[in-house]
Scaffold this motif. Structure first.
Motif, short mmCIF file in Angstrom:
data_model
loop_
_atom_site.label_atom_id
_atom_site.label_comp_id
_atom_site.label_asym_id
_atom_site.label_seq_id
_atom_site.Cartn_x
_atom_site.Cartn_y
_atom_site.Cartn_z
N LEU A 103 38.19 11.28 -29.73
CA LEU A 103 39.60 10.89 -29.70
C LEU A 103 39.90 9.91 -30.81
CD1 LEU A 103 40.33 10.28 -25.91
CD2 LEU A 103 41.26 12.09 -27.35
N GLU A 104 40.85 10.28 -31.63
CA GLU A 104 41.29 9.37 -32.68
C GLU A 104 42.77 9.04 -32.51
OE1 GLU A 104 40.16 10.92 -36.47
OE2 GLU A 104 38.04 11.02 -35.91
N ARG A 105 43.61 10.05 -32.40
CA ARG A 105 45.05 9.79 -32.26
C ARG A 105 45.69 10.75 -31.25
NH1 ARG A 105 48.60 5.95 -32.36
NH2 ARG A 105 50.61 6.50 -33.21
N GLU A 106 45.71 12.04 -31.58
CA GLU A 106 46.36 13.02 -30.71
C GLU A 106 45.42 13.45 -29.60
OE1 GLU A 106 47.51 15.96 -33.63
OE2 GLU A 106 49.57 15.21 -33.54
N ALA A 107 45.96 13.50 -28.38
CA ALA A 107 45.14 13.83 -27.22
C ALA A 107 45.92 14.73 -26.28
CB ALA A 107 44.72 12.55 -26.50
N VAL A 108 45.19 15.35 -25.35
CA VAL A 108 45.78 16.21 -24.33
C VAL A 108 45.21 15.77 -22.98
CG1 VAL A 108 46.08 18.57 -23.51
CG2 VAL A 108 45.91 18.13 -25.98
N LEU A 109 46.11 15.52 -22.04
CA LEU A 109 45.71 15.19 -20.67
C LEU A 109 46.06 16.40 -19.82
CD1 LEU A 109 44.62 12.90 -18.83
CD2 LEU A 109 47.01 12.26 -18.42
N ILE A 110 45.04 16.96 -19.15
CA ILE A 110 45.29 18.14 -18.33
C ILE A 110 44.96 17.85 -16.86
CG2 ILE A 110 44.92 19.77 -20.24
CD1 ILE A 110 42.20 20.47 -18.96
N GLY A 111 45.72 18.50 -15.99
CA GLY A 111 45.45 18.43 -14.57
C GLY A 111 44.60 19.62 -14.17
N VAL A 112 43.48 19.36 -13.51
CA VAL A 112 42.55 20.41 -13.11
C VAL A 112 42.38 20.34 -11.59
CG1 VAL A 112 40.33 21.52 -13.62
CG2 VAL A 112 41.38 20.04 -15.33
N ASP A 113 43.50 20.39 -10.89
CA ASP A 113 43.56 20.37 -9.43
C ASP A 113 43.11 19.03 -8.88
OD1 ASP A 113 44.00 21.26 -6.81
OD2 ASP A 113 42.00 22.13 -6.67
N ASP A 114 41.81 18.80 -8.71
CA ASP A 114 41.31 17.60 -8.05
C ASP A 114 40.97 16.46 -9.01
OD1 ASP A 114 39.08 18.73 -9.24
OD2 ASP A 114 37.85 18.73 -7.44
N HIS A 115 41.14 16.69 -10.31
CA HIS A 115 40.87 15.63 -11.28
C HIS A 115 41.69 15.86 -12.54
CE1 HIS A 115 38.12 18.74 -12.84
NE2 HIS A 115 38.07 18.06 -13.97
N LEU A 116 41.64 14.89 -13.43
CA LEU A 116 42.28 15.00 -14.74
C LEU A 116 41.19 15.07 -15.80
CD1 LEU A 116 44.96 12.17 -14.33
CD2 LEU A 116 45.30 14.62 -14.02
N GLU A 117 41.55 15.65 -16.93
CA GLU A 117 40.64 15.65 -18.08
C GLU A 117 41.42 15.22 -19.31
OE1 GLU A 117 38.54 19.34 -18.59
OE2 GLU A 117 37.70 19.26 -16.56
N LEU A 118 40.78 14.43 -20.14
CA LEU A 118 41.35 13.97 -21.39
C LEU A 118 40.53 14.57 -22.53
CD1 LEU A 118 43.45 12.12 -22.75
CD2 LEU A 118 41.76 10.27 -22.60
N TRP A 119 41.24 15.22 -23.43
CA TRP A 119 40.61 15.91 -24.56
C TRP A 119 41.26 15.44 -25.86
CZ3 TRP A 119 37.28 20.33 -24.25
CH2 TRP A 119 37.04 20.81 -22.96
N SER A 120 40.51 15.54 -26.95
CA SER A 120 41.16 15.43 -28.25
C SER A 120 42.00 16.70 -28.40
CB SER A 120 40.14 15.34 -29.39
OG SER A 120 39.46 16.58 -29.55
#
Length: 163
Positions: A103-120
């Motif tokens: 992760l440097e600047r742009e990121a994606v936060l996704i909902g995966v039902d029972d948890h969240l995930e943060l990705w570059s």
């Protein structure tokens, strides 16, 4: 629970902002404390307290003398950070996890039902592209047979459905 994809930006203090929709769900469900840790495929996992306790309980079933289990526990528990979104929904991402996810600047936060995930942003796009051809096969493996997921952790018999 949590669904969808949200584009976000890492600010100068190393924080990302959860979308209003996720913050509303967090508030309604009482998910004020999150456990952030290294995930698979260079993602960062975020688990609310109840899910985190379930994961911890399951991981503790394995002996420290089980080398694979120990390695997994080292990687998972050794990188965990307790985080609380602030009033604006900003979540601090520790340096070691930002490095893990690239992760440097742009990121994606996704909902995966029972948890969240943060990705570059690049990591999420690359993951999706790498799995695109397998998507149909994944669905077939997960939903083939007499039972189908209802999306709430329960199953139903396809033969019993009145569509």
């Amino acid at each position: 629970m949590y669904y969808g994809e949200h584009q976000t930006v890492l600010d100068d203090k190393g924080r990302v902002t959860a979308p209003v929709r996720f913050r509303d769900i967090m508030r309604v469900l009482g998910h004020d404390m999150w456990y952030m840790t290294r995930g698979f495929d260079h993602a960062i996992f975020l688990f609310h307290r109840k899910e985190w306790e379930r994961i911890c309980s399951h991981a503790r079933r394995y002996s420290t003398m089980n080398a694979k289990a120990l390695d997994f526990r080292r990687l998972l528990f050794g990188s965990v950070a307790e985080v609380r979104p602030d009033r604006q929904g900003r979540i601090l991402v520790p340096t070691h996890l930002r490095e893990h996810a690239g992760l440097e600047r742009e990121a994606v936060l996704i909902g995966v039902d029972d948890h969240l995930e943060l990705w570059s942003k690049e990591g999420w796009a690359s993951f999706q592209k790498s799995k695109d051809d397998e998507f149909k096969e994944m669905a077939t493996q997960l939903f083939a047979g007499d039972e189908q997921s209802c999306g709430n952790g329960e199953t139903e018999n396809v033969a019993d459905r009145e569509d």
